[in-house]
Scaffold this motif. Structure first.
Motif, short mmCIF file in Angstrom:
data_model
loop_
_atom_site.label_atom_id
_atom_site.label_comp_id
_atom_site.label_asym_id
_atom_site.label_seq_id
_atom_site.Cartn_x
_atom_site.Cartn_y
_atom_site.Cartn_z
N CYS A 39 -8.24 -4.73 -2.73
CA CYS A 39 -7.12 -4.74 -3.75
C CYS A 39 -6.21 -4.68 -2.96
CB CYS A 39 -7.47 -3.61 -5.26
SG CYS A 39 -6.53 -3.13 -6.36
N VAL A 40 -4.87 -4.77 -3.20
CA VAL A 40 -3.67 -5.26 -2.44
C VAL A 40 -2.76 -4.98 -3.49
CG1 VAL A 40 -2.39 -7.12 -1.12
CG2 VAL A 40 -5.39 -7.60 -0.72
N PHE A 41 -1.76 -4.48 -2.10
CA PHE A 41 -0.40 -3.91 -2.33
C PHE A 41 -0.17 -4.58 -1.59
CE2 PHE A 41 3.60 -0.99 -2.93
CZ PHE A 41 3.46 -1.67 -3.79
N THR A 42 0.73 -4.48 -1.56
CA THR A 42 2.17 -5.24 -0.29
C THR A 42 3.90 -5.95 -0.91
OG1 THR A 42 2.49 -6.84 1.35
CG2 THR A 42 1.32 -7.41 -0.82
N HIS A 43 4.61 -5.45 -0.35
CA HIS A 43 5.83 -6.21 -0.99
C HIS A 43 6.40 -7.27 -0.42
CE1 HIS A 43 6.81 -2.46 -1.91
NE2 HIS A 43 6.70 -2.05 -0.51
N LEU A 44 7.07 -8.45 -1.41
CA LEU A 44 7.45 -9.64 -1.30
C LEU A 44 9.09 -9.47 -0.44
CD1 LEU A 44 7.23 -12.14 -2.42
CD2 LEU A 44 8.67 -11.86 -4.40
N ASP B 294 -0.70 7.99 -8.17
CA ASP B 294 -1.56 6.96 -9.59
C ASP B 294 -1.36 5.41 -9.68
OD1 ASP B 294 -2.10 10.13 -9.80
OD2 ASP B 294 -0.47 9.66 -11.71
N MET B 295 -0.41 5.21 -9.58
CA MET B 295 -0.69 3.97 -9.38
C MET B 295 -1.09 2.83 -8.34
SD MET B 295 1.59 0.32 -8.19
CE MET B 295 2.92 0.60 -7.70
N LEU B 296 -1.06 3.40 -7.25
CA LEU B 296 -1.75 2.97 -6.36
C LEU B 296 -3.44 3.27 -6.18
CD1 LEU B 296 1.06 3.44 -3.67
CD2 LEU B 296 0.58 1.25 -4.15
N ARG B 297 -4.02 4.06 -7.20
CA ARG B 297 -5.07 4.62 -6.49
C ARG B 297 -6.04 3.74 -6.35
NH1 ARG B 297 -5.56 9.85 -7.50
NH2 ARG B 297 -4.34 10.99 -8.53
N PRO B 298 -6.04 1.86 -6.93
CA PRO B 298 -7.33 0.99 -7.08
C PRO B 298 -6.94 0.54 -5.09
CG PRO B 298 -5.72 1.18 -8.99
CD PRO B 298 -5.33 2.03 -8.24
N VAL B 299 -5.82 0.63 -4.83
CA VAL B 299 -5.10 0.06 -3.68
C VAL B 299 -6.24 0.48 -2.88
CG1 VAL B 299 -3.98 -0.62 -2.04
CG2 VAL B 299 -3.00 -0.10 -4.05
N THR B 300 -7.08 -0.91 -1.47
CA THR B 300 -8.21 -0.32 -0.60
C THR B 300 -7.40 -1.55 0.40
OG1 THR B 300 -9.40 -2.51 -1.36
CG2 THR B 300 -9.93 -0.62 -1.72
N LEU B 301 -6.13 -1.88 0.50
CA LEU B 301 -5.60 -2.86 1.83
C LEU B 301 -3.86 -2.70 0.79
CD1 LEU B 301 -5.79 -3.73 4.45
CD2 LEU B 301 -6.35 -5.96 3.21
N GLY B 302 -3.20 -1.46 1.70
CA GLY B 302 -1.46 -2.36 1.51
C GLY B 302 -0.94 -1.00 1.94
N TYR B 303 0.35 -1.51 0.79
CA TYR B 303 1.47 0.14 1.80
C TYR B 303 1.36 0.66 0.97
CZ TYR B 303 5.78 0.65 2.85
OH TYR B 303 7.72 1.05 4.20
N THR B 304 1.25 2.00 1.32
CA THR B 304 1.51 3.07 0.69
C THR B 304 2.68 3.63 1.13
OG1 THR B 304 0.81 5.16 -0.10
CG2 THR B 304 0.34 4.57 1.89
N TYR B 305 3.33 5.35 0.23
CA TYR B 305 4.45 5.83 0.65
C TYR B 305 4.55 6.99 1.35
CZ TYR B 305 6.19 1.99 -2.14
OH TYR B 305 6.95 1.07 -2.49
N THR B 306 5.20 7.68 2.29
CA THR B 306 5.47 9.07 2.76
C THR B 306 6.73 8.74 1.61
OG1 THR B 306 7.21 8.82 4.06
CG2 THR B 306 5.07 8.66 5.04
N THR B 307 6.97 10.40 1.05
CA THR B 307 8.48 10.67 0.51
C THR B 307 9.74 10.57 1.09
OG1 THR B 307 7.13 12.79 0.04
CG2 THR B 307 8.93 13.13 -0.80
N GLU B 308 9.62 10.79 2.35
CA GLU B 308 10.66 9.47 2.54
C GLU B 308 11.21 8.37 2.95
OE1 GLU B 308 11.33 10.96 6.67
OE2 GLU B 308 13.27 9.85 6.71
N GLN B 309 9.87 7.28 2.98
CA GLN B 309 9.52 5.95 2.68
C GLN B 309 10.01 5.91 1.05
OE1 GLN B 309 6.05 5.45 4.48
NE2 GLN B 309 7.41 4.92 6.80
N LEU B 310 9.38 7.05 -0.15
CA LEU B 310 9.55 5.64 -1.28
C LEU B 310 11.29 6.55 -1.62
CD1 LEU B 310 8.15 5.27 -3.34
CD2 LEU B 310 7.63 7.52 -3.90
N ALA B 311 11.94 7.32 -1.13
CA ALA B 311 13.22 7.37 -1.58
C ALA B 311 14.05 6.40 -1.10
CB ALA B 311 13.45 9.05 -0.38
N ALA B 312 13.48 6.03 0.30
CA ALA B 312 14.77 5.06 1.22
C ALA B 312 14.26 3.48 -0.67
CB ALA B 312 14.35 4.59 1.70
#
Length: 349
Positions: free
Chosen positions: A343-348, A208-226
């Motif tokens: 609208c970017v989402f990435t990691h620092l 839900d938080m990532l809905r506005p993002v049009t370029l960036g990281y998202t997650y599979t369930t496995e990736q989010l778990a890690a």
């Protein structure tokens, strides 16, 4: 003769090589993160179980002289999700610079993307300590600038001693008497550490938080778990109301070198259900900050983006920093359409 192939080492060797090169190149002039073996294992190796498709190395005989590490990732491109990779730490020993090794690594990375029908690879860079010249010279590259940061100082005196510039030392020295650590008073009711059983609900919050993002990281369930829990590296707190997880804050710590060393915290994710009040959102962030202070963190940072409410952060004592960060996009093909004003989402990292 230089040969580019899959990296043959483990997390310890990757950590040793990266930190040795970064420190010898930039360590006397700019603050640097220390990617220790636990961090490298979390992001790249996962105990030897992570795929090595995008872990590239340049060897001269048996000697490691360069690396370009990226992790397979699901990426948001416009309104669709595509396969790609994320990471992009191009590192070449000082003795072998100027030989085109970085370009060879980038070309091999793009070739592997083409072979796997992966659409693009994303990275994160700043103006310091690593100049963007490599990315400007690399074929089929696009940079998006204007990413700002938020910062919280737990120990301004330590930051003043650690900083390289007189201006920063003066700033943190002057700031010290005005810091008000109100997070120490936050109530921990309904807030607890993340548990694996929380994963499905946290996945819904993050998506839900990532809905506005049009370029960036998202997650599979496995990736989010890690991302939320892997050995002792990330630390995640959740807000549980009426028997349901309705908020999360996830962060990890790392050593930073400057004039000496100190511990920093990077907030990777904040996500809340729409029903959570501003007060409870602030309280969850403040409880995470209590944990940071208990572990001796000198300062914390996070990128601006979805989920980082300016009002929430300002009320919690965080300070906005200049927009100096950039997202780098390497594209395996020339016909890829990137959003004009994403609208970017990435990691620092």
């Amino acid at each position: 003769m230089i040969e580019v192939r899959t990296f043959e080492g483990d997390a310890s060797e990757a950590s040793w090589f990266l930190n040795r090169v970064w420190q010898s190149t930039y360590g006397k002039t700019a603050p640097l993160p220390v990617w220790d073996s636990r961090f490298c294992d979390w992001r790249l190796f996962r105990g030897g179980q992570a795929p090595r498709d995008y872990l590239l190395a340049a060897y001269e005989g048996k000697t490691l002289v360069g690396t370009l590490f990226a992790e397979p990732a699901r990426l948001r491109l416009g309104r669709v999700e595509v396969d790609g990779s994320y990471g992009l730490r191009a590192t070449v020993t000082n003795s072998h610079r100027g030989q085109g090794i970085g370009a060879k690594l980038a070309h091999e990375l793009l070739r592997r993307h083409q072979d796997r029908a992966a659409r693009l690879t994303l990275g994160f860079t700043t103006t310091e300590p690593r100049p963007p010249g490599f990315w400007r010279r690399t074929w089929n590259t696009r940079l998006f600038g204007g990413l700002g940061m938020w910062m919280y100082a737990f120990d301004a005196r330590a930051l003043a001693r650690w900083s390289f510039t007189d201006n920063e030392r003066r700033l943190f020295t002057l700031a010290h008497p005005f810091l008000r650590h109100r997070f120490r008073e936050a109530d921990r009711q309904d807030i607890r550490p993340y548990q694996p059983a929380d994963l499905n609900r946290c996945t819904a919050l993050v998506h839900d938080m990532l809905r506005p993002v049009t370029l960036g990281y998202t997650y599979t369930t496995e990736q989010l778990a890690a991302q939320l829990q892997y050995r002792d590296v990330p630390r995640t707190f959740v807000l549980e109301q009426d028997g349901e997880v309705r908020g999360l804050v996830s962060a990890h710590s790392l050593l930073m070198t400057g004039v000496g060393e100190l511990t920093a915290e990077v907030v990777d994710l904040m996500a809340f259900h729409a029903s959570v009040s501003t007060e409870d959102r602030q309280r969850l962030l403040q409880v995470a900050m209590q944990d940071m202070e208990r572990r001796g963190v000198a300062f914390a940072g996070m990128l601006r983006g979805p989920g980082t409410s300016a009002c929430l952060l300002l009320r919690s004592g965080w300070v906005p920093m200049p927009r100096r960060a950039k997202v780098t996009c390497l594209m395996p093909t020339c016909d890829l359409d990137l959003p004009a004003n994403p609208c970017v989402f990435t990691h620092l990292r």
